[in-house]
Design a protein around this motif. Structure first.
Motif, PDB file in Angstrom:
ATOM      1  N   ALA A 404       0.832  -1.204   0.000  1.00 17.30           N
ATOM      2  CA  ALA A 404       0.000   0.000   0.000  1.00 17.30           C
ATOM      3  C   ALA A 404       0.863   1.248   0.000  1.00 17.30           C
ATOM      4  CB  ALA A 404      -0.926   0.001   1.211  1.00 17.30           C
ATOM      5  N   LYS A 405       0.293   2.293  -0.546  1.00 21.49           N
ATOM      6  CA  LYS A 405       0.851   3.635  -0.428  1.00 21.49           C
ATOM      7  C   LYS A 405      -0.150   4.449   0.382  1.00 21.49           C
ATOM      8  CE  LYS A 405       3.389   3.523  -4.809  1.00 21.49           C
ATOM      9  NZ  LYS A 405       3.561   4.170  -6.152  1.00 21.49           N
ATOM     10  N   HIS A 406       0.343   5.084   1.450  1.00 18.40           N
ATOM     11  CA  HIS A 406      -0.579   5.789   2.336  1.00 18.40           C
ATOM     12  C   HIS A 406      -0.018   7.132   2.759  1.00 18.40           C
ATOM     13  CE1 HIS A 406       1.807   4.994   5.976  1.00 18.40           C
ATOM     14  NE2 HIS A 406       1.979   3.753   5.526  1.00 18.40           N
ATOM     15  N   SER A 407      -0.874   7.921   3.366  1.00 18.40           N
ATOM     16  CA  SER A 407      -0.486   9.247   3.847  1.00 18.40           C
ATOM     17  C   SER A 407       0.523   9.136   4.982  1.00 18.40           C
ATOM     18  CB  SER A 407      -1.726  10.005   4.347  1.00 18.40           C
ATOM     19  OG  SER A 407      -1.361  11.164   5.060  1.00 18.40           O
ATOM     20  N   PRO A 408       1.498  10.052   5.058  1.00 19.65           N
ATOM     21  CA  PRO A 408       2.428  10.041   6.197  1.00 19.65           C
ATOM     22  C   PRO A 408       1.783  10.548   7.473  1.00 19.65           C
ATOM     23  CG  PRO A 408       2.909  11.893   4.758  1.00 19.65           C
ATOM     24  CD  PRO A 408       1.871  11.084   4.057  1.00 19.65           C
ATOM     25  N   MET A 409       0.600  11.136   7.353  1.00 11.99           N
ATOM     26  CA  MET A 409      -0.107  11.615   8.540  1.00 11.99           C
ATOM     27  C   MET A 409      -0.841  10.443   9.166  1.00 11.99           C
ATOM     28  SD  MET A 409      -1.544  15.287   7.183  1.00 11.99           S
ATOM     29  CE  MET A 409      -2.058  15.758   8.833  1.00 11.99           C
ATOM     30  N   MET A 410      -0.488  10.130  10.410  1.00 14.87           N
ATOM     31  CA  MET A 410      -1.032   8.954  11.074  1.00 14.87           C
ATOM     32  C   MET A 410      -1.477   9.308  12.488  1.00 14.87           C
ATOM     33  SD  MET A 410       1.956   6.288   9.829  1.00 14.87           S
ATOM     34  CE  MET A 410       1.054   4.798  10.177  1.00 14.87           C
ATOM     35  N   THR A 411      -2.510   8.617  12.976  1.00 17.36           N
ATOM     36  CA  THR A 411      -2.960   8.818  14.343  1.00 17.36           C
ATOM     37  C   THR A 411      -1.974   8.167  15.303  1.00 17.36           C
ATOM     38  OG1 THR A 411      -4.262   6.794  14.493  1.00 17.36           O
ATOM     39  CG2 THR A 411      -5.354   8.714  13.543  1.00 17.36           C
ATOM     40  N   ARG A 412      -2.103   8.503  16.599  1.00 17.42           N
ATOM     41  CA  ARG A 412      -1.224   7.915  17.616  1.00 17.42           C
ATOM     42  C   ARG A 412      -1.844   6.690  18.270  1.00 17.42           C
ATOM     43  NH1 ARG A 412       1.096  13.315  20.751  1.00 17.42           N
ATOM     44  NH2 ARG A 412       1.939  14.337  18.899  1.00 17.42           N
ATOM     45  N   SER A 413      -2.899   6.159  17.673  1.00 17.58           N
ATOM     46  CA  SER A 413      -3.540   4.972  18.220  1.00 17.58           C
ATOM     47  C   SER A 413      -2.678   3.743  17.942  1.00 17.58           C
ATOM     48  CB  SER A 413      -4.925   4.795  17.588  1.00 17.58           C
ATOM     49  OG  SER A 413      -4.803   4.696  16.173  1.00 17.58           O
ATOM     50  N   ILE A 414      -3.065   2.613  18.508  1.00 19.94           N
ATOM     51  CA  ILE A 414      -2.372   1.350  18.267  1.00 19.94           C
ATOM     52  C   ILE A 414      -3.391   0.371  17.691  1.00 19.94           C
ATOM     53  CG2 ILE A 414      -1.128  -0.571  19.281  1.00 19.94           C
ATOM     54  CD1 ILE A 414      -0.082   1.297  21.395  1.00 19.94           C
ATOM     55  N   PRO A 415      -3.245  -0.065  16.425  1.00 18.54           N
ATOM     56  CA  PRO A 415      -2.212   0.387  15.493  1.00 18.54           C
ATOM     57  C   PRO A 415      -2.509   1.798  14.992  1.00 18.54           C
ATOM     58  CG  PRO A 415      -3.765  -1.010  14.345  1.00 18.54           C
ATOM     59  CD  PRO A 415      -4.170  -1.027  15.794  1.00 18.54           C
ATOM     60  N   PRO A 416      -1.482   2.501  14.470  1.00 16.47           N
ATOM     61  CA  PRO A 416      -1.734   3.829  13.913  1.00 16.47           C
ATOM     62  C   PRO A 416      -2.650   3.724  12.697  1.00 16.47           C
ATOM     63  CG  PRO A 416       0.477   3.085  13.369  1.00 16.47           C
ATOM     64  CD  PRO A 416      -0.069   2.106  14.354  1.00 16.47           C
ATOM     65  N   GLN A 417      -3.421   4.769  12.454  1.00 19.00           N
ATOM     66  CA  GLN A 417      -4.350   4.788  11.332  1.00 19.00           C
ATOM     67  C   GLN A 417      -3.939   5.865  10.338  1.00 19.00           C
ATOM     68  OE1 GLN A 417      -8.460   4.880  12.688  1.00 19.00           O
ATOM     69  NE2 GLN A 417      -7.775   4.161  14.677  1.00 19.00           N
ATOM     70  N   THR A 418      -4.160   5.586   9.074  1.00 19.44           N
ATOM     71  CA  THR A 418      -3.783   6.518   8.021  1.00 19.44           C
ATOM     72  C   THR A 418      -4.632   6.259   6.790  1.00 19.44           C
ATOM     73  OG1 THR A 418      -1.927   7.350   6.708  1.00 19.44           O
ATOM     74  CG2 THR A 418      -1.969   4.989   7.157  1.00 19.44           C
ATOM     75  N   VAL A 419      -4.728   7.246   5.916  1.00 20.62           N
ATOM     76  CA  VAL A 419      -5.542   7.111   4.709  1.00 20.62           C
ATOM     77  C   VAL A 419      -4.736   6.396   3.614  1.00 20.62           C
ATOM     78  CG1 VAL A 419      -6.709   8.370   2.857  1.00 20.62           C
ATOM     79  CG2 VAL A 419      -6.937   9.126   5.231  1.00 20.62           C
ATOM     80  N   ALA A 420      -5.334   5.375   3.029  1.00 19.90           N
ATOM     81  CA  ALA A 420      -4.685   4.626   1.954  1.00 19.90           C
ATOM     82  C   ALA A 420      -4.929   5.328   0.624  1.00 19.90           C
ATOM     83  CB  ALA A 420      -5.213   3.205   1.915  1.00 19.90           C
ATOM     84  N   PHE A 421      -3.849   5.651  -0.092  1.00 14.90           N
ATOM     85  CA  PHE A 421      -3.976   6.218  -1.441  1.00 14.90           C
ATOM     86  C   PHE A 421      -4.141   5.092  -2.476  1.00 14.90           C
ATOM     87  CE2 PHE A 421      -0.961   9.692   0.254  1.00 14.90           C
ATOM     88  CZ  PHE A 421      -2.023  10.389   0.796  1.00 14.90           C
ATOM     89  N   GLU A 422      -3.377   4.017  -2.272  1.00 14.64           N
ATOM     90  CA  GLU A 422      -3.358   2.929  -3.251  1.00 14.64           C
ATOM     91  C   GLU A 422      -3.092   1.616  -2.539  1.00 14.64           C
ATOM     92  OE1 GLU A 422      -1.254   3.492  -7.146  1.00 14.64           O
ATOM     93  OE2 GLU A 422      -0.027   1.803  -6.415  1.00 14.64           O
ATOM     94  N   ILE A 423      -3.803   0.564  -2.928  1.00 13.79           N
ATOM     95  CA  ILE A 423      -3.590  -0.769  -2.371  1.00 13.79           C
ATOM     96  C   ILE A 423      -3.418  -1.739  -3.534  1.00 13.79           C
ATOM     97  CG2 ILE A 423      -4.665  -2.705  -1.132  1.00 13.79           C
ATOM     98  CD1 ILE A 423      -6.074  -0.684   0.640  1.00 13.79           C
ATOM     99  N   THR A 424      -2.351  -2.554  -3.470  1.00 11.91           N
ATOM    100  CA  THR A 424      -2.080  -3.552  -4.505  1.00 11.91           C
ATOM    101  C   THR A 424      -2.161  -4.943  -3.910  1.00 11.91           C
ATOM    102  OG1 THR A 424      -0.619  -2.036  -5.694  1.00 11.91           O
ATOM    103  CG2 THR A 424      -0.427  -4.373  -6.213  1.00 11.91           C
ATOM    104  N   ILE A 425      -3.021  -5.777  -4.473  1.00 15.53           N
ATOM    105  CA  ILE A 425      -3.155  -7.172  -4.011  1.00 15.53           C
ATOM    106  C   ILE A 425      -1.983  -7.956  -4.605  1.00 15.53           C
ATOM    107  CG2 ILE A 425      -4.620  -9.221  -3.983  1.00 15.53           C
ATOM    108  CD1 ILE A 425      -7.018  -7.317  -4.455  1.00 15.53           C
ATOM    109  N   GLU A 426      -1.183  -8.585  -3.731  1.00 15.82           N
ATOM    110  CA  GLU A 426       0.027  -9.250  -4.180  1.00 15.82           C
ATOM    111  C   GLU A 426      -0.190 -10.724  -4.496  1.00 15.82           C
ATOM    112  OE1 GLU A 426       2.612  -7.667  -4.926  1.00 15.82           O
ATOM    113  OE2 GLU A 426       2.399  -5.742  -3.889  1.00 15.82           O
ATOM    114  N   ASP A 427      -1.214 -11.349  -3.915  1.00 10.44           N
ATOM    115  CA  ASP A 427      -1.443 -12.767  -4.214  1.00 10.44           C
ATOM    116  C   ASP A 427      -2.895 -13.029  -4.536  1.00 10.44           C
ATOM    117  OD1 ASP A 427      -2.600 -12.440  -1.745  1.00 10.44           O
ATOM    118  OD2 ASP A 427      -1.243 -13.792  -0.681  1.00 10.44           O
TER     119      ASP A 427
END
Length: 427
Positions: A404-427
């Motif tokens: 995935a390619k995602h925003s560098p802006m992330m929440t401080r939660s566990i796990p951190p959350q961020t907006v996905a720009f692009e997701i590639t299915i590998e299998d």
């Protein structure tokens, strides 16, 4: 409304103290003398300088009456002592209890207590007439108005409706500078006997940080300096996460049009008109995005009239509109925003371990990895190799390996959350 998941009961109307009060010059190094206060904040105070509408109040000694095995308290004297207005409606045998934007309704002999627009809540005993007075269960204090009570040695009860404040600064000496909706700025000192809790558990003064929301039981002694100063009897940290670190923070979603922006408060919808209206508290941890746009968005990019969506904390005030902390804000793609700095996407990969109902894809590289929660929006591109078909969130499954390619802006939660720009299915 119980103490474990306590929803703050505060008024939305900010009351400004009149200029009739004579303030002394503020001296940050001055130590207050609680034996010689200029004004007092006790609910039964008759001081001319006491505010006509109170944020919080304390009733030191309230007698209870046992009715059918339930401890009951006199509604009018307690409610009025805590700053509410009580109105009896004889024809319907109902009672309205009001303070600012808070309104509570109930009827004699009906175990139904309605706070604002929330569904009526039972307390195990109905409002009861004893002579000419209405009595309600003692639990009305914590379950409905959000206060608390403690039994005194003589069998009476101290009833407290804490002042709800926001911390604006923690001084080097450990004192708190807070914003009180009724008193304005107040300096709160923490003494050796100050009780501090968070989530019903013991906490420490070091746990209190700027921007936290607190429920404070002020000492009756308060100086008339500018700002006034007092010592806290009890402090409840209302928005500190006390769950285990590996437990994901529960979130709720919102969607609406911005109708007002005041400092860091963003209101969506219209109070008293829109059922879903709310006021979002935007902090430095709030992630603000716009679809797949990779630029940095800030609070000042938000404008009245914009359509936004996002996630917010479970904890909400009972004001109108309710107020809550915003975790993420996504500006609708067609909103007009001035040009700004562009973000460089961050790459991540791993196996999907969870797909939440609200569109988050949680991935981990291995068991020791903290992982990341990818927020999938309508703008997120999902693809698989050279396949030209359109993939959607429903095509993703737990166990899949993705990058995935995602925003560098992330929440401080566990796990951190961020907006996905692009997701590639590998299998």
């Amino acid at each position: 409304m119980n103490n474990k998941k306590r929803i703050l009961a505060i008024a939305a109307v900010i009351c400004v103290l009149s200029g009739s009060m004579a303030y002394a010059e503020y001296d940050p190094d001055k130590v207050i003398d609680p034996t010689n206060p200029i004004m007092t904040l006790s609910a039964d105070s008759e001081a001319e300088d006491a505010p006509s509408v109170m944020n919080g109040a304390t009733l030191p000694s309230v007698s209870v009456k046992e009715v059918n095995g339930v401890k009951m308290i006199p509604l009018r004297s307690v409610a009025e002592g805590l700053g509410y207005t009580v109105t009896w409606k004889g024809e319907s045998r109902s009672i309205d209890v009001l303070k600012g934007a808070q309104y509570i309704t109930m009827s004699i002999d009906k175990d139904e207590y309605a706070f604002s627009r929330r569904a009526p809540q039972p307390l195990g005993a109905a409002p009861t007439l004893v002579g000419d007075s209405t009595f309600v269960p003692l639990s009305f204090v914590d379950e409905i108005i959000g206060g608390y009570y403690e039994e005194n040695e003589d069998g009476t009860y101290k009833i407290v409706n804490p002042s709800i404040v926001t911390v604006t600064e923690v001084t080097e000496g450990g004192s708190l500078v807070v914003e009180d909706g009724y008193l304005g700025t107040v300096v709160v000192h923490i003494g050796e006997d100050t009780v501090i809790t968070a989530g019903g558990k013991e906490a420490k003064a070091e746990d209190i940080k700027a921007e936290m929301v607190l429920g404070i039981e002020y000492s009756p002694a308060m100086t008339a300096s500018l700002p006034p100063q007092t010592t806290a009897v009890k402090i409840m940290i209302e928005n500190q996460e006390m769950e285990p670190e590996d437990e994901q923070k529960e979130e709720f979603t919102f969607d609406g049009e911005i109708t007002e922006i005041s400092e860091n408060l963003v209101t969506i919808g219209k109070a008293f008109e829109d059922e879903d209206a709310m006021r979002l508290v935007v902090s430095d941890d709030t992630v603000i995005t716009k679809g797949n746009d990779k630029r940095v968005y800030k609070l000042e990019d938000l404008k009245v009239g914009m359509e936004i969506s996002g996630t917010h904390s479970e904890a909400m005030t009972m004001s109108i509109p309710p107020q809550t902390a915003a975790f993420t804000i996504n500006i609708k793609a067609d909103a007009d925003v001035e040009e700004g700095d562009e973000l460089e996407a961050i790459e991540a990969e791993g196996k999907i371990i969870e797909i939440t109902e609200d569109g988050k894809v949680v991935i981990k590289e291995d068991e020791d990895d903290m992982g990341v929660a990818l927020i999938v929006t309508d703008e997120t591109v999902i693809k698989k190799g050279n396949d030209k078909r359109i993939y959607k969130l429903d095509d993703l499954e737990v166990g899949m390996k993705i990058s995935a390619k995602h925003s560098p802006m992330m929440t401080r939660s566990i796990p951190p959350q961020t907006v996905a720009f692009e997701i590639t299915i590998e299998d």
